[in-house]
Design a protein around this motif. Structure first.
Motif, PDB file in Angstrom:
ATOM      1  N   ILE A   1       0.715  -1.196   0.041  1.00  0.00           N
ATOM      2  CA  ILE A   1       0.016  -0.038   0.074  1.00  0.00           C
ATOM      3  C   ILE A   1       0.807   1.274   0.027  1.00  0.00           C
ATOM      4  CG2 ILE A   1      -1.619   1.418   1.162  1.00  0.00           C
ATOM      5  CD1 ILE A   1      -2.946  -1.186   1.965  1.00  0.00           C
ATOM      6  N   SER A   2       1.871   1.289   0.874  1.00  0.00           N
ATOM      7  CA  SER A   2       2.662   2.534   0.926  1.00  0.00           C
ATOM      8  C   SER A   2       3.615   2.582  -0.364  1.00  0.00           C
ATOM      9  CB  SER A   2       3.725   2.231   2.134  1.00  0.00           C
ATOM     10  OG  SER A   2       3.138   2.353   3.416  1.00  0.00           O
ATOM     11  N   ASP A   3       3.840   1.367  -0.957  1.00  0.00           N
ATOM     12  CA  ASP A   3       4.667   1.780  -2.072  1.00  0.00           C
ATOM     13  C   ASP A   3       3.871   2.281  -3.344  1.00  0.00           C
ATOM     14  OD1 ASP A   3       6.897   0.514  -1.027  1.00  0.00           O
ATOM     15  OD2 ASP A   3       6.684  -1.203  -1.658  1.00  0.00           O
TER      16      ASP A   3
ATOM     17  N   ILE B   1       1.192   3.919  -3.174  1.00  0.00           N
ATOM     18  CA  ILE B   1       0.980   5.679  -2.878  1.00  0.00           C
ATOM     19  C   ILE B   1       2.283   6.383  -3.128  1.00  0.00           C
ATOM     20  CG2 ILE B   1       0.397   7.269  -1.168  1.00  0.00           C
ATOM     21  CD1 ILE B   1      -2.084   5.637  -1.882  1.00  0.00           C
ATOM     22  N   ASP B   2       3.405   5.810  -2.838  1.00  0.00           N
ATOM     23  CA  ASP B   2       4.704   6.599  -3.028  1.00  0.00           C
ATOM     24  C   ASP B   2       4.717   6.796  -4.388  1.00  0.00           C
ATOM     25  OD1 ASP B   2       5.087   6.761  -0.477  1.00  0.00           O
ATOM     26  OD2 ASP B   2       6.539   5.323  -0.112  1.00  0.00           O
ATOM     27  N   THR B   3       4.868   5.486  -5.384  1.00  0.00           N
ATOM     28  CA  THR B   3       4.876   5.601  -6.750  1.00  0.00           C
ATOM     29  C   THR B   3       3.817   6.539  -7.378  1.00  0.00           C
ATOM     30  OG1 THR B   3       5.488   3.186  -6.545  1.00  0.00           O
ATOM     31  CG2 THR B   3       4.566   4.007  -8.788  1.00  0.00           C
ATOM     32  N   LEU B   4       2.580   6.577  -6.963  1.00  0.00           N
ATOM     33  CA  LEU B   4       1.691   7.557  -7.717  1.00  0.00           C
ATOM     34  C   LEU B   4       2.127   8.589  -7.265  1.00  0.00           C
ATOM     35  CD1 LEU B   4      -1.059   7.775  -9.160  1.00  0.00           C
ATOM     36  CD2 LEU B   4      -2.146   7.602  -6.907  1.00  0.00           C
ATOM     37  N   GLY B   5       2.239   9.244  -5.903  1.00  0.00           N
ATOM     38  CA  GLY B   5       2.961  10.314  -5.672  1.00  0.00           C
ATOM     39  C   GLY B   5       4.150  10.846  -6.585  1.00  0.00           C
ATOM     40  N   THR B   6       5.022   9.951  -7.042  1.00  0.00           N
ATOM     41  CA  THR B   6       6.090  10.546  -7.873  1.00  0.00           C
ATOM     42  C   THR B   6       5.340  10.541  -9.046  1.00  0.00           C
ATOM     43  OG1 THR B   6       7.659   9.010  -6.634  1.00  0.00           O
ATOM     44  CG2 THR B   6       8.341   9.842  -8.533  1.00  0.00           C
ATOM     45  N   ALA B   7       4.566   9.667  -9.496  1.00  0.00           N
ATOM     46  CA  ALA B   7       3.955   9.929 -10.857  1.00  0.00           C
ATOM     47  C   ALA B   7       3.182  11.334 -11.061  1.00  0.00           C
ATOM     48  CB  ALA B   7       3.132   8.852 -11.353  1.00  0.00           C
ATOM     49  N   VAL B   8       2.374  11.806  -9.964  1.00  0.00           N
ATOM     50  CA  VAL B   8       1.585  12.913  -9.827  1.00  0.00           C
ATOM     51  C   VAL B   8       2.802  14.105  -9.931  1.00  0.00           C
ATOM     52  CG1 VAL B   8       0.452  14.138  -8.301  1.00  0.00           C
ATOM     53  CG2 VAL B   8      -0.307  11.886  -9.114  1.00  0.00           C
TER      54      VAL B   8
END
Length: 126
Positions: A10-12, A14-21
């Motif tokens: 879950i954390s990964d 969210i982190d991956t999506l945060g980077t993409a955003v």
């Protein structure tokens, strides 16, 4: 119980999506948000089934407890077994509540990232 690997994923995610955003990486963001509806639906079905099973187990336990207590010769070992089953059911309920809490936080994070993406990455803005 919630596996640590599940929590890490879950954390990964969210982190991956945060980077993409942050990079306005439209293909990654679009794929993630497109899959979100199905993921939320799957989670709701799974939690409903588990809650339904917990309610049925509680009902059954309650009926057996009542039958044992109403028997004048109820023995402590029988009640102890039922008390142990009750503790197991409560552990399942706590685990399910923890999963719901994490899922709600994950959904809030996804929604916030969606808003951030729409605000900062409109076509022609980047």
């Amino acid at each position: 119980m919630i596996a640590l690997a599940f929590l890490a994923s879950i954390s990964d995610d969210i982190d991956t999506l945060g980077t993409a955003v942050a990079k306005c990486d439209r293909p990654v963001v679009n794929a993630t948000f497109s899959a979100e509806v199905g993921r939320r639906s799957d989670f709701m079905r799974q939690t409903f089934r588990e809650q339904e099973a917990i309610v049925a187990a509680r009902r059954d336990l309650s009926q057996r407890r009542l039958a044992l207590r109403s028997n004048a010769g109820a023995q402590a070992p029988g009640l102890a077994v039922l008390d142990n089953e009750g503790a197991i059911i409560e552990d399942r309920q706590r685990a399910l509540n923890d999963q719901r809490l994490l899922e709600n936080l994950r959904q809030e994070s996804m929604d916030q990232l969606r808003r951030l993406f729409l605000q900062n990455c409109a076509p022609g803005k980047n």
